[in-house]
Design an enzyme around this catalytic site. Structure first.
Site, PDB file in Angstrom:
ATOM      1  N   GLY A 101       0.908  -1.108  -0.063  1.00  0.00           N
ATOM      2  CA  GLY A 101       0.073  -0.086  -0.049  1.00  0.00           C
ATOM      3  C   GLY A 101       0.895   1.403  -0.208  1.00  0.00           C
ATOM      4  O   GLY A 101       2.142   1.305   0.151  1.00  0.00           O
ATOM      5  N   ASP A 136       8.415   5.450   8.278  1.00  0.00           N
ATOM      6  CA  ASP A 136       7.843   6.791   8.797  1.00  0.00           C
ATOM      7  C   ASP A 136       6.991   7.870   8.029  1.00  0.00           C
ATOM      8  O   ASP A 136       6.695   8.771   8.008  1.00  0.00           O
ATOM      9  CB  ASP A 136       9.134   7.657   9.132  1.00  0.00           C
ATOM     10  CG  ASP A 136      10.274   7.761   7.787  1.00  0.00           C
ATOM     11  OD1 ASP A 136       9.837   7.393   6.951  1.00  0.00           O
ATOM     12  OD2 ASP A 136      11.118   8.261   8.267  1.00  0.00           O
ATOM     13  N   GLY A 137       6.899   7.170   6.690  1.00  0.00           N
ATOM     14  CA  GLY A 137       6.163   7.918   5.517  1.00  0.00           C
ATOM     15  C   GLY A 137       6.636   9.065   4.916  1.00  0.00           C
ATOM     16  O   GLY A 137       6.290   9.805   4.125  1.00  0.00           O
ATOM     17  N   ASP A 281       4.292  -4.555  -7.105  1.00  0.00           N
ATOM     18  CA  ASP A 281       3.639  -3.200  -6.668  1.00  0.00           C
ATOM     19  C   ASP A 281       4.313  -2.192  -7.190  1.00  0.00           C
ATOM     20  O   ASP A 281       3.755  -0.844  -7.093  1.00  0.00           O
ATOM     21  CB  ASP A 281       3.988  -3.126  -5.030  1.00  0.00           C
ATOM     22  CG  ASP A 281       5.494  -3.416  -4.616  1.00  0.00           C
ATOM     23  OD1 ASP A 281       5.741  -4.457  -5.037  1.00  0.00           O
ATOM     24  OD2 ASP A 281       6.123  -2.585  -3.857  1.00  0.00           O
ATOM     25  N   ASP A 291       7.721   4.629  -9.584  1.00  0.00           N
ATOM     26  CA  ASP A 291       8.600   4.484  -8.383  1.00  0.00           C
ATOM     27  C   ASP A 291       9.750   4.485  -8.534  1.00  0.00           C
ATOM     28  O   ASP A 291      10.574   3.497  -8.606  1.00  0.00           O
ATOM     29  CB  ASP A 291       7.870   3.258  -7.634  1.00  0.00           C
ATOM     30  CG  ASP A 291       6.834   3.439  -6.675  1.00  0.00           C
ATOM     31  OD1 ASP A 291       6.229   4.640  -6.800  1.00  0.00           O
ATOM     32  OD2 ASP A 291       6.491   2.671  -5.699  1.00  0.00           O
TER      33      ASP A 291
HETATM   34  P1  AMP Z   1       8.990   0.515  -2.614  1.00  0.00           P
HETATM   35  O1  AMP Z   1      10.165  -0.448  -2.268  1.00  0.00           O
HETATM   36  O2  AMP Z   1       9.657   2.276  -2.341  1.00  0.00           O
HETATM   37  O3  AMP Z   1       8.617   0.637  -3.873  1.00  0.00           O
HETATM   38  O4  AMP Z   1       8.148   0.668  -1.219  1.00  0.00           O
HETATM   39  C1  AMP Z   1       7.634  -0.543  -0.913  1.00  0.00           C
HETATM   40  C2  AMP Z   1       6.640  -0.400   0.105  1.00  0.00           C
HETATM   41  O5  AMP Z   1       7.326   0.108   1.223  1.00  0.00           O
HETATM   42  C3  AMP Z   1       5.536   0.358  -0.222  1.00  0.00           C
HETATM   43  O6  AMP Z   1       4.270  -0.138   0.280  1.00  0.00           O
HETATM   44  C4  AMP Z   1       6.093   1.750   0.359  1.00  0.00           C
HETATM   45  O7  AMP Z   1       5.053   2.374   0.540  1.00  0.00           O
HETATM   46  C5  AMP Z   1       6.577   1.364   1.448  1.00  0.00           C
HETATM   47  N1  AMP Z   1       7.449   2.211   2.151  1.00  0.00           N
HETATM   48  C6  AMP Z   1       8.765   2.379   1.687  1.00  0.00           C
HETATM   49  N2  AMP Z   1       9.328   3.494   2.151  1.00  0.00           N
HETATM   50  C7  AMP Z   1       8.676   3.970   3.228  1.00  0.00           C
HETATM   51  C8  AMP Z   1       8.598   4.967   4.149  1.00  0.00           C
HETATM   52  N3  AMP Z   1       9.592   5.939   4.504  1.00  0.00           N
HETATM   53  N4  AMP Z   1       7.640   4.881   4.976  1.00  0.00           N
HETATM   54  C9  AMP Z   1       6.333   4.281   4.762  1.00  0.00           C
HETATM   55  N5  AMP Z   1       6.406   3.297   3.859  1.00  0.00           N
HETATM   56  C10 AMP Z   1       7.450   3.046   2.945  1.00  0.00           C
HETATM   57 MG    MG Z   2       7.085   0.957  -4.713  1.00  0.00          MG
END
Ligand code: AMP
Ligand code: MG
Length: 529
Positions: A101, A136-137, A281, A291
């Protein structure tokens, strides 16, 4: 001042989370959760893309206004904006991960521009959501600069991609352990506002199938086709409703997804882009590059190269494997959609459209790169011999092709290619092999009834001069971290016209300097951002 109109159909037409509290959780029977961005103390707009602002009818005046900075920071919304995060799952590095998500992306809604085009706006790094798990978002400045610049660079290269409206510093710090090696550091926080007709991913469908929520899966499929693929509906009038999605419509739609994905991957392979984290994803249903994390650009040609240190062992997402992985990801999407088909039917025949379209797109891209009028039998041998030599001799991919266009085919000489070699020893060692290759290559060119001028013009359309080399992005980041944002603006400008020679900008088309060979950020990146 014109304030754009919002029509938040994803929120209005799809079911949402019954809770609006912001804590990490599994969100069932819902496609989204309402969530407010966490305000930031001192937002500062560092850069924005004029082209994207234009697309959204956001005037320079509005872009310069404090109200817009506040909105792009998630501090204060514009009229019509509503904020939410969406629920998706995904296969990561070959394994099902369950719910992922939007953990650090918060939607601002769907903007309708004056021409009636719809764009989802999304803040990346605006604070935690119900999908943040333990993270941390937030996002750091370095990765936000990389996403901002690369989205726009890809667009100007003609590669399907999500766009970036703005890059903003939050004035806050974020803690990151860049290489997951026990050295966390405080880094500057940033937020990018991303823009795309749809940010829906393969994982949005996978999560619903995995949970056995077939009703909602049907609803999401019919919503997505109606909103994002309206052209498909022309042939299927009255055959879509919330609870009934015609099997042949699903098949047509899936073919379209396969074709778009094939087109996107062929472009990546043409320009030397390595996504780095092709999890399902991170696969857009619209076939957009999405992404931007530990992506990289191929400097010295090597199908085995990956920029992502997190993937260094298996190199699942290496440059040369991207077509195969894209297909694997489409198979996972097919697994999810097969659950909606009648007993005994599946999407295997439709998947073949990926193979045929990819072959057609990539071979015509290769023909363009090498200057052949059309791809013909035997070209594979010439092209593969060249790639093999480039790899062994450590030759820069981008420079090799821009130089190749300048070859005098009456007097073949490897000297023109010399600047593309990463070492002069290697040039000396391989010059004879390249000369032999050039002889065959020229014989092949002479089979085409085309003037030199026309061939060169075509080669220049397929071979960019300026790409966002990893070290170029890193130099802009190093300066920005010291408070100098000028290089971001310069690169944004240069990358607008990637196929044209730009006087005075030669430094940005040069090969990777030696100091950058093994430097963090230039050849190695992790998922930590
Ligand atoms: P990504 O590898 O960036 O595509 O992220 C994979 C998952 O991890 C996705 O659900 C992102 O929303 C979540 N995610 C990555 N970095 C963060 C972060 N700093 N805070 C919250 N969720 C994260
Ligand atoms: Mg992603």
């Amino acid at each position: 001042m014109h304030i754009p109109e919002f029509d938040n159909s994803f929120l209005n037409k799809l079911p949402g989370d019954s809770s609006s509290e912001n804590f990490s959780r599994q969100v069932l029977k819902a496609c989204w959760s309402k969530v407010a961005p966490t305000p930031v103390v001192n937002p500062k707009l560092l850069a924005y893309s004029k082209e994207v602002a234009n697309l959204l009818d956001l005037s320079d005046e509005l872009m310069a206004s404090p109200a817009l900075t506040q909105a792009l920071a998630g501090n204060q919304l514009l009229q019509g904006m509503e904020t939410y995060a969406t629920c998706y799952g995904g296969h990561q590095f070959g394994h099902w991960s369950g719910q992922l998500g939007d953990g650090r992306a918060i939607f601002l809604g769907e903007l309708l521009n004056r021409a009636g085009r719809r764009f989802e706006l999304q803040l990346k790094g605006a604070g935690p959501t119900p999908y943040s798990r333990r993270a941390d978002g937030r996002a750091v400045l370095r990765s936000s600069i990389r996403e901002f610049l690369c989205s726009e660079a890809m667009h100007h290269l003609g590669v399907p991609t999500t766009r970036a409206l703005s890059l903003l510093a939050t004035g806050e710090t974020v803690i990151r352990d860049m290489f997951y090696d026990g050295h966390p550091m405080a880094e500057q926080g940033a937020i990018v506002c991303r823009v795309a007709p749809s940010f829906t991913r393969f994982g949005h469908f996978e999560i619903l199938a995995a949970r056995g929520d077939f009703d909602l899966l049907k609803t999401l499929v019919s919503f997505t086709i109606a909103r994002d693929f309206p052209e498909l509906l022309a042939n299927f009038k009255n055959r879509i409703a919330d609870d009934v999605v015609d099997a042949s419509l699903i098949k047509q739609w899936f073919i379209e997804i396969c074709e778009r994905t094939a087109v996107m991957i062929a472009h990546w392979m043409r320009v030397g882009f390595v996504h780095g984290v092709m999890n399902t994803d991170n696969m857009s249903i619209l076939g957009l590059t999405i992404d931007y994390g530990p992506y990289g650009w191929v400097d010295s040609f090597d199908p085995g190269w990956t920029p992502n240190t997190t993937d260094a062992d298996g190199k699942r997402y290496r440059f040369g494997r991207q077509p195969e992985i894209a297909r694997w990801n489409l198979e996972r999407l097919a697994d999810a959609l097969n659950t909606l088909l009648p007993e005994g039917e599946n999407l295997s025949p439709e998947l073949k459209h990926f193979d045929t379209r990819y072959f057609a797109e990539f071979s015509s891209a290769l023909a363009g790169k090498f200057g052949f009028m059309h791809w013909q039998d035997g070209d594979e041998t010439i092209v593969n011999t060249c790639f093999d030599l480039m790899k062994r001799a450590e030759v820069d991919m981008t420079l090799f092709f821009t130089q190749l266009a300048e070859l005098d085919i009456k007097q073949p000489d490897t000297e023109i290619l010399r600047i593309a070699f990463y070492s002069d020893d290697s040039y000396q060692q391989y010059a004879q092999d390249f000369l032999a290759w050039l002889t065959n290559y020229i014989t092949r060119l002479q089979q085409d009834a085309e003037t030199t001028e026309s061939r060169i013009r075509r080669m220049q359309q397929f071979n960019p001069r300026y790409v966002l080399r990893n070290y170029l992005a890193q130099e802009a980041i190093d300066l920005a971290e010291q408070g100098d944002f000028s290089r971001i603006h310069t690169l944004l400008q240069v990358l607008r016209k990637p196929y044209e020679k730009q006087d005075g900008r030669e430094q940005f088309s040069e090969k990777r300097p030696d100091w950058a060979r093994n430097k963090a950020g230039c050849s190695m990146l992790s998922c930590s951002s």
